[in-house]
Design an enzyme around this catalytic site. Sequence first.
Site, PDB file in Angstrom:
ATOM      1  N   VAL A  38       0.844  -1.189   0.000  1.00  0.00           N
ATOM      2  CA  VAL A  38       0.000   0.000   0.000  1.00  0.00           C
ATOM      3  C   VAL A  38       0.883   1.243   0.000  1.00  0.00           C
ATOM      4  O   VAL A  38       1.845   1.332   0.776  1.00  0.00           O
ATOM      5  CB  VAL A  38      -0.937   0.025   1.230  1.00  0.00           C
ATOM      6  CG1 VAL A  38      -1.770   1.311   1.242  1.00  0.00           C
ATOM      7  CG2 VAL A  38      -1.852  -1.198   1.228  1.00  0.00           C
ATOM      8  N   LYS A  53      -3.479   0.413  -3.347  1.00  0.00           N
ATOM      9  CA  LYS A  53      -3.096  -0.961  -3.016  1.00  0.00           C
ATOM     10  C   LYS A  53      -2.868  -1.727  -4.305  1.00  0.00           C
ATOM     11  O   LYS A  53      -3.710  -1.709  -5.212  1.00  0.00           O
ATOM     12  CB  LYS A  53      -4.199  -1.641  -2.195  1.00  0.00           C
ATOM     13  CG  LYS A  53      -3.841  -3.061  -1.762  1.00  0.00           C
ATOM     14  CD  LYS A  53      -4.886  -3.640  -0.827  1.00  0.00           C
ATOM     15  CE  LYS A  53      -4.486  -5.035  -0.360  1.00  0.00           C
ATOM     16  NZ  LYS A  53      -5.459  -5.604   0.612  1.00  0.00           N
ATOM     17  N   ASP A 145     -10.447 -12.596   9.058  1.00  0.00           N
ATOM     18  CA  ASP A 145      -9.144 -12.147   9.573  1.00  0.00           C
ATOM     19  C   ASP A 145      -9.322 -10.915  10.454  1.00  0.00           C
ATOM     20  O   ASP A 145      -8.574  -9.947  10.338  1.00  0.00           O
ATOM     21  CB  ASP A 145      -8.193 -11.850   8.418  1.00  0.00           C
ATOM     22  CG  ASP A 145      -6.726 -11.904   8.851  1.00  0.00           C
ATOM     23  OD1 ASP A 145      -6.442 -12.472   9.925  1.00  0.00           O
ATOM     24  OD2 ASP A 145      -5.873 -11.379   8.120  1.00  0.00           O
TER      25      ASP A 145
END
Length: 209
Positions: A38, A53, A145
């Site tokens: 990023v 990104k 996540d």
Amino acid sequence: LGYEDFELLSPPNWEKGLVLAQRYTLSKRISHGAMSEVWRAQDSQTSGWVALKRLGKQLQHDQRALRRFFREIKLLEQLQHAHIVPIYQVHPELLFFAMEWLQGQTLRQYLKKNKRLPLSKITQIFLQICQALQAAHQQKLVHRDLKPENIFLCDEPHLQVRLLDFGIAVTTEGTAITSQHGGVGTAYYMAPEQLLGTETPQPAADIYS
């Protein structure tokens, strides 16, 4: 056409000062990992900052990595919510997309500086995370996540939370960016069924995290 149908261009080496898509001037690499990196960049059309990104250079000819990258873009485009970082513009041929530039710190960084939080602050952060997850779960998506590194606290008059990184998200029907089996995620925050990879993760796995 899906993003996978675009003809990929030979991406240039990213470095400070490089102008991408005749619009974004790279300023500084903010983070990088095994799959992506990023950068902060200035947008000539708005004179503001954005985050770019891109898929890691070593993976730009890996078909599995490409499918995962494009799927993350599609997921983020459908998740329009105040507490999920939004996508501004996608450049699939150059394997990057522009997102909101966030000023602040991750929850991990915040907790390193503040070992004990008042209940009012915990509640404020927690409720906004729940709202982001609710929006994802309503779209039948499981983040997989959820951890302090993927929760961003924006510097605003009133604390605003953004949920980051849907790179290993999965649908409740089992359609995943990566394989849904084999314990994909971060072990310390994974629900038992996710860690064991014995079944398709459901919203309960995010709630556990």
